[in-house]
Design a protein around this motif. Structure first.
Motif, short mmCIF file in Angstrom:
data_model
loop_
_atom_site.label_atom_id
_atom_site.label_comp_id
_atom_site.label_asym_id
_atom_site.label_seq_id
_atom_site.Cartn_x
_atom_site.Cartn_y
_atom_site.Cartn_z
N LEU A 53 0.85 -1.19 0.00
CA LEU A 53 0.00 0.00 0.00
C LEU A 53 0.88 1.24 0.00
CD1 LEU A 53 -2.58 -1.13 2.71
CD2 LEU A 53 -2.72 -1.43 0.23
N GLY A 54 0.54 2.22 -0.86
CA GLY A 54 1.35 3.42 -0.96
C GLY A 54 2.70 3.11 -1.59
N ALA A 55 2.68 2.38 -2.69
CA ALA A 55 3.91 1.87 -3.29
C ALA A 55 4.72 2.93 -4.03
CB ALA A 55 3.58 0.73 -4.26
N GLY A 56 4.11 4.09 -4.34
CA GLY A 56 4.84 5.11 -5.09
C GLY A 56 5.30 4.58 -6.44
N HIS A 57 6.54 4.90 -6.81
CA HIS A 57 7.04 4.47 -8.12
C HIS A 57 7.66 3.08 -8.08
CE1 HIS A 57 11.11 5.46 -6.74
NE2 HIS A 57 10.67 6.65 -6.38
N GLY A 58 7.60 2.40 -6.93
CA GLY A 58 7.87 0.97 -6.93
C GLY A 58 9.21 0.49 -6.44
N ARG A 59 10.00 1.33 -5.79
CA ARG A 59 11.34 0.88 -5.41
C ARG A 59 11.28 -0.34 -4.48
NH1 ARG A 59 13.88 4.16 -0.49
NH2 ARG A 59 12.00 4.80 0.62
N ASP A 60 10.32 -0.37 -3.55
CA ASP A 60 10.21 -1.51 -2.64
C ASP A 60 9.52 -2.70 -3.30
OD1 ASP A 60 11.55 -0.17 -0.64
OD2 ASP A 60 9.74 0.44 0.43
N GLU A 78 -1.46 8.37 -10.08
CA GLU A 78 -1.36 7.72 -11.39
C GLU A 78 0.02 7.94 -11.99
OE1 GLU A 78 -2.15 5.17 -13.64
OE2 GLU A 78 -4.19 5.86 -13.14
N ALA A 79 0.62 9.11 -11.75
CA ALA A 79 1.97 9.37 -12.27
C ALA A 79 2.97 8.38 -11.71
CB ALA A 79 2.39 10.81 -11.95
N ALA A 80 2.88 8.13 -10.39
CA ALA A 80 3.80 7.17 -9.77
C ALA A 80 3.59 5.77 -10.34
CB ALA A 80 3.59 7.16 -8.26
N LEU A 81 2.34 5.37 -10.49
CA LEU A 81 2.06 4.02 -10.99
C LEU A 81 2.46 3.86 -12.45
CD1 LEU A 81 -1.31 3.18 -9.24
CD2 LEU A 81 1.00 2.48 -8.59
N ASP A 82 2.33 4.92 -13.24
CA ASP A 82 2.82 4.86 -14.62
C ASP A 82 4.32 4.57 -14.64
OD1 ASP A 82 0.35 5.31 -15.75
OD2 ASP A 82 0.68 7.45 -16.13
N ALA A 100 -2.30 -1.04 -9.17
CA ALA A 100 -3.66 -0.53 -9.30
C ALA A 100 -3.78 0.80 -8.57
CB ALA A 100 -4.67 -1.53 -8.74
N LEU A 101 -4.52 1.73 -9.18
CA LEU A 101 -4.79 3.02 -8.56
C LEU A 101 -5.81 2.82 -7.44
CD1 LEU A 101 -4.17 6.10 -8.97
CD2 LEU A 101 -6.32 6.19 -10.26
#
Length: 222
Positions: A53-60, A78-82, A100-101
């Motif tokens: 939850l709250g993954a941002g741009h995905g580093r973790d 959405e910008a982070a998930l893109d 998922a957003l």
């Protein structure tokens, strides 16, 4: 968003969206110290799938995927998930990382007792009212299977940065337009009601003073 500071939530969502759009890889590429701990805990429990939850741009999320976990990552930007989806495809991790957003002020999508592990790094520090924060932790409890694990990390009230944030209502603070909540040990304990609190540890990450918390949803025999 059904409860709490709706207008504040909207403004914060727009601010995070703008921040991710302006600065790709906003939090860098290195995994957090909390996710390195979580990977060990989840692996020792035989868990191979994680809801972040709250993954941002995905580093973790990417760190977990490289350790062999399947990760479902959510964020309200959405910008982070893109960025996350693009990087997952570029690294060939899109078979292990889905995104998922979702705004965690709303009910979590999974059905009751269908998730084995939940991870959240600094998500709980965000601009939640006390009732929203309690509801979020209750939702995590709901979706976890009995014996499921929740690992989270939050900024501590012992963090020197907290003194430079402007105090708002409901225990929230503001700095540079961002709103958050610093955690003390009593809040960690309060949120652990209905859980088994396995581990609570203060630690430093960069210049931040943090809490790392590991909790288990008790099973019927508990």
């Amino acid at each position: 968003m059904n409860t709490g500071h709706v207008e504040l939530a909207r403004v914060q969502q727009e601010r995070w969206e703008s921040a991710y759009a302006r600065r790709p890889q906003l939090h860098g590429a290195q995994p957090s110290a909390a996710v390195e701990w979580a990977a060990e805990v989840f692996g020792a429990a035989g868990i191979d799938d994680v809801l972040e939850l709250g993954a941002g741009h995905g580093r973790d999320a990417f760190f977990l995927a490289r350790q062999g976990f399947s990760v479902h990552a959510t964020d309200f930007s959405e910008a982070a998930l893109d960025q996350l989806r693009h990087e997952a495809q570029r690294e060939g991790l899109d078979d292990r990382v889905t995104a998922a957003l979702h705004d965690v002020r709303d009910p979590l999508p999974p059905a009751d007792a269908t998730v084995n592990a939940v991870f959240a790094n600094v998500l709980l520090n965000m601009a939640f009212s006390p009732s929203e924060l309690r509801s979020l932790v209750a939702e995590i409890h709901r979706v976890l299977c009995p014996g499921g694990l929740f690992v989270y990390a939050v900024w501590s009230t012992d963090d020197p940065c907290s003194r430079h944030w402007r105090q708002l209502d409901d225990g929230l603070s503001m700095h540079d337009g961002f709103v958050g909540r610093f955690f003390d040990e009593s809040l960690v304990t309060e949120l652990a009601e209905q859980w088994r609190l396995d581990d609570t540890a203060p630690y430093d990450e960069g210049q931040r003073r943090m809490w790392r918390v590991t909790m288990t949803k008790p099973g019927p025999e508990s």
